[in-house]
Scaffold this motif. Structure first.
Motif, mmCIF file in Angstrom:
data_model
loop_
_atom_site.group_PDB
_atom_site.id
_atom_site.type_symbol
_atom_site.label_atom_id
_atom_site.label_comp_id
_atom_site.label_asym_id
_atom_site.label_seq_id
_atom_site.Cartn_x
_atom_site.Cartn_y
_atom_site.Cartn_z
ATOM 1 N N THR A 263 58.274 71.959 -56.046
ATOM 2 C CA THR A 263 59.477 72.800 -56.032
ATOM 3 C C THR A 263 60.310 72.660 -54.763
ATOM 4 O OG1 THR A 263 58.276 74.658 -55.019
ATOM 5 C CG2 THR A 263 58.277 74.528 -57.432
ATOM 6 N N ALA A 264 59.737 72.067 -53.699
ATOM 7 C CA ALA A 264 60.436 71.927 -52.411
ATOM 8 C C ALA A 264 60.920 73.272 -51.869
ATOM 9 C CB ALA A 264 61.598 70.954 -52.534
ATOM 10 N N GLY A 265 60.193 74.331 -52.185
ATOM 11 C CA GLY A 265 60.551 75.661 -51.689
ATOM 12 C C GLY A 265 61.361 76.496 -52.656
ATOM 13 N N GLY A 266 61.884 75.908 -53.704
ATOM 14 C CA GLY A 266 62.685 76.644 -54.680
ATOM 15 C C GLY A 266 61.822 77.204 -55.791
ATOM 16 N N PRO A 267 62.426 77.778 -56.795
ATOM 17 C CA PRO A 267 63.868 78.066 -56.892
ATOM 18 C C PRO A 267 64.241 79.322 -56.104
ATOM 19 C CG PRO A 267 62.729 78.784 -58.876
ATOM 20 C CD PRO A 267 61.691 78.124 -58.033
ATOM 21 N N ALA A 268 65.377 79.266 -55.445
ATOM 22 C CA ALA A 268 65.892 80.406 -54.668
ATOM 23 C C ALA A 268 64.868 80.895 -53.641
ATOM 24 C CB ALA A 268 66.305 81.553 -55.593
ATOM 25 N N ASN A 269 64.189 79.942 -52.969
ATOM 26 C CA ASN A 269 63.202 80.241 -51.926
ATOM 27 C C ASN A 269 61.991 81.016 -52.444
ATOM 28 O OD1 ASN A 269 64.597 78.945 -49.872
ATOM 29 N ND2 ASN A 269 65.709 80.795 -49.278
ATOM 30 N N ALA A 270 61.775 80.989 -53.750
ATOM 31 C CA ALA A 270 60.640 81.728 -54.316
ATOM 32 C C ALA A 270 59.305 81.125 -53.905
ATOM 33 C CB ALA A 270 60.743 81.762 -55.843
ATOM 34 N N THR A 271 59.288 79.835 -53.553
ATOM 35 C CA THR A 271 58.050 79.182 -53.105
ATOM 36 C C THR A 271 58.196 78.610 -51.699
ATOM 37 O OG1 THR A 271 58.711 77.066 -54.101
ATOM 38 C CG2 THR A 271 57.427 78.578 -55.471
ATOM 39 N N ASN A 272 59.147 79.138 -50.945
ATOM 40 C CA ASN A 272 59.389 78.636 -49.587
ATOM 41 C C ASN A 272 58.345 79.208 -48.630
ATOM 42 O OD1 ASN A 272 60.783 77.171 -47.608
ATOM 43 N ND2 ASN A 272 62.008 78.957 -47.042
ATOM 44 N N VAL A 273 57.143 78.650 -48.690
ATOM 45 C CA VAL A 273 56.040 79.131 -47.854
ATOM 46 C C VAL A 273 56.337 78.813 -46.388
ATOM 47 C CG1 VAL A 273 54.295 78.990 -49.672
ATOM 48 C CG2 VAL A 273 54.793 76.975 -48.273
ATOM 49 N N LEU A 274 55.557 79.419 -45.492
ATOM 50 C CA LEU A 274 55.846 79.302 -44.061
ATOM 51 C C LEU A 274 55.768 77.859 -43.581
ATOM 52 C CD1 LEU A 274 56.559 80.800 -41.527
ATOM 53 C CD2 LEU A 274 54.140 81.255 -41.135
ATOM 54 N N GLN A 275 54.792 77.099 -44.072
ATOM 55 C CA GLN A 275 54.684 75.707 -43.649
ATOM 56 C C GLN A 275 55.905 74.901 -44.096
ATOM 57 O OE1 GLN A 275 52.669 74.542 -41.574
ATOM 58 N NE2 GLN A 275 50.533 75.039 -41.918
ATOM 59 N N MET A 276 56.446 75.236 -45.238
ATOM 60 C CA MET A 276 57.650 74.551 -45.720
ATOM 61 C C MET A 276 58.832 74.892 -44.819
ATOM 62 S SD MET A 276 58.285 72.507 -48.270
ATOM 63 C CE MET A 276 59.796 71.614 -48.620
ATOM 64 N N TYR A 277 58.945 76.124 -44.402
ATOM 65 C CA TYR A 277 60.040 76.526 -43.522
ATOM 66 C C TYR A 277 59.910 75.863 -42.151
ATOM 67 C CZ TYR A 277 63.453 79.590 -41.250
ATOM 68 O OH TYR A 277 64.532 80.078 -40.564
ATOM 69 N N VAL A 278 58.685 75.751 -41.661
ATOM 70 C CA VAL A 278 58.448 75.050 -40.395
ATOM 71 C C VAL A 278 58.878 73.592 -40.512
ATOM 72 C CG1 VAL A 278 56.652 74.222 -38.815
ATOM 73 C CG2 VAL A 278 56.588 76.578 -39.630
ATOM 74 N N TYR A 279 58.524 72.960 -41.619
ATOM 75 C CA TYR A 279 58.903 71.571 -41.842
ATOM 76 C C TYR A 279 60.432 71.416 -41.891
ATOM 77 C CZ TYR A 279 59.682 67.191 -44.376
ATOM 78 O OH TYR A 279 60.127 65.956 -44.765
ATOM 79 N N GLN A 280 61.101 72.333 -42.581
ATOM 80 C CA GLN A 280 62.560 72.259 -42.682
ATOM 81 C C GLN A 280 63.218 72.438 -41.316
ATOM 82 O OE1 GLN A 280 63.216 75.374 -45.501
ATOM 83 N NE2 GLN A 280 62.764 74.104 -47.303
ATOM 84 N N ALA A 281 62.685 73.356 -40.505
ATOM 85 C CA ALA A 281 63.254 73.583 -39.175
ATOM 86 C C ALA A 281 63.047 72.376 -38.266
ATOM 87 C CB ALA A 281 62.629 74.833 -38.550
ATOM 88 N N ALA A 282 61.854 71.757 -38.357
ATOM 89 C CA ALA A 282 61.541 70.651 -37.458
ATOM 90 C C ALA A 282 62.205 69.350 -37.883
ATOM 91 C CB ALA A 282 60.021 70.475 -37.378
ATOM 92 N N PHE A 283 62.001 68.943 -39.129
ATOM 93 C CA PHE A 283 62.460 67.627 -39.570
ATOM 94 C C PHE A 283 63.759 67.669 -40.373
ATOM 95 C CE2 PHE A 283 57.859 67.436 -39.042
ATOM 96 C CZ PHE A 283 57.747 66.366 -38.163
#
Length: 321
Positions: A263-283
């Motif tokens: 899901t890459a964190g979607g839909p609408a951030n429903a699966t945007n787990v913390l590790q995914m958010y860390v990855y998005q912020a870093a890379f």
């Protein structure tokens, strides 16, 4: 004919130098063996210790340092103190990601623990076939990425075989990974499917350590299977179950790969787990300092949860006499 009598050789006094040397030989030999064992142990430990220092200890220390800086890989790190942590506290997406992660952990750990315990008990009480244990462990041998992609195909709303079967029985197709309500439980159950066999085998090993004569004595007294489970199995399995829970909770908070490929964190951030958010912020945004701050916060959360679990479950104690 005169027979010369010879007196027996005199024994060395206990305090003589020769006697002392004789008594010290075993101690010196034992000390040499201990040193030899220590050198051999150091040789075997060295690769693991080197890996720990290079791939765990140093990155952790480096990450803690970067959490107090502004760093984007292109310019030298700039010290900003606690600015990243202040930003994190006021970041609604961070708290939403933490809430989503906790939701995943609750579903995953709840279903996985109950299922693994049931499988372990059935393996112990009904059969101990090595082939059956291998079948139970088979999903764990598949990587998380492969498992995520396979289930993504199976559960695809239009072409997935899972939805084809659902449609064939007259039920509307379910957007398992495309709906905000279904997405997170689906990802949690995918990881339950992959890890439950390994968790069950850990619990099965703990069940093997319980003396069988306790069950035999309980049967003689007329105890039912349910009563033996709650009165014998659960109390004596508690230390193993506690360690397994600690391991699975830590692993669940670090979920990333299954979310990334489905899901890459979607839909609408429903699966945007913390590790995914860390990855998005870093890379994604090259905010390595802020990503490091969130990683350190996760490290602190996991440390606190582990300590609480260890104390509540009394993982270091056993009821076996």
């Amino acid at each position: 004919m005169t027979i010369a009598s010879s007196s027996p050789p005199s024994r060395l006094p206990l305090g003589s130098a020769e006697g002392a040397r004789t008594e010290q030989r075993p101690d010196r030999t034992r000390a040499g063996e201990d040193r030899g064992d220590g050198r051999l142990a150091a040789v075997f430990i060295a690769p693991a210790l080197l890996g720990f220092l290079v791939f765990l200890a140093w990155p952790t220390l480096r990450g803690i340092y970067l959490s107090f800086t502004r760093y984007n890989l292109l310019t030298p790190a700039e010290w900003v103190g606690f600015d990243n942590y202040v930003r994190m506290v006021h970041d609604p997406i961070f708290w939403d990601s933490l809430k989503v992660t906790v939701e995943y952990v609750v579903i995953n750990i709840g279903v996985q623990t109950v299922s693994a315990l049931a499988i372990a008990v059935l393996l112990q009480r009904l059969t101990q076939s090595a082939m059956l244990r291998g079948i139970v462990l088979a999903p764990y041998l598949m990587s998380n990425v492969v498992a995520g992609i396979v289930w993504l195909w199976i559960l695809d709303t239009q072409l997935g075989i899972g939805n084809e079967i659902i449609s064939a029985v007259g039920v509307d197709r379910i957007p398992f990974l495309a709906d905000e309500t279904w997405a997170m439980p689906t990802i949690a159950l995918i990881n339950v499917w992959r890890h439950v066999g390994y968790t069950a085998l850990l619990l099965f090993a703990g069940l093997q350590a319980i003396p069988q004569d306790m069950y035999e004595a309980a049967r003689v007294d007329g105890a039912s299977e349910g009563r033996m489970f709650w009165r014998i199995t659960m109390p004596l399995l508690r230390p193993v179950l506690a360690v397994v829970l600690i391991m699975t909770v830590i692993g669940s908070f670090q979920v990333f790969d299954t979310v990334a490929v489905t899901t890459a964190g979607g839909p609408a951030n429903a699966t945007n787990v913390l590790q995914m958010y860390v990855y998005q912020a870093a890379f994604g945004r090259f905010q390595f300092g802020y990503a490091s701050a969130m990683s350190v916060a996760l490290l602190v959360v996991l440390s606190v949860i582990t300590i609480i679990q260890y104390r509540i479950t009394r993982a270091g104690q056993t009821d076996l006499g």
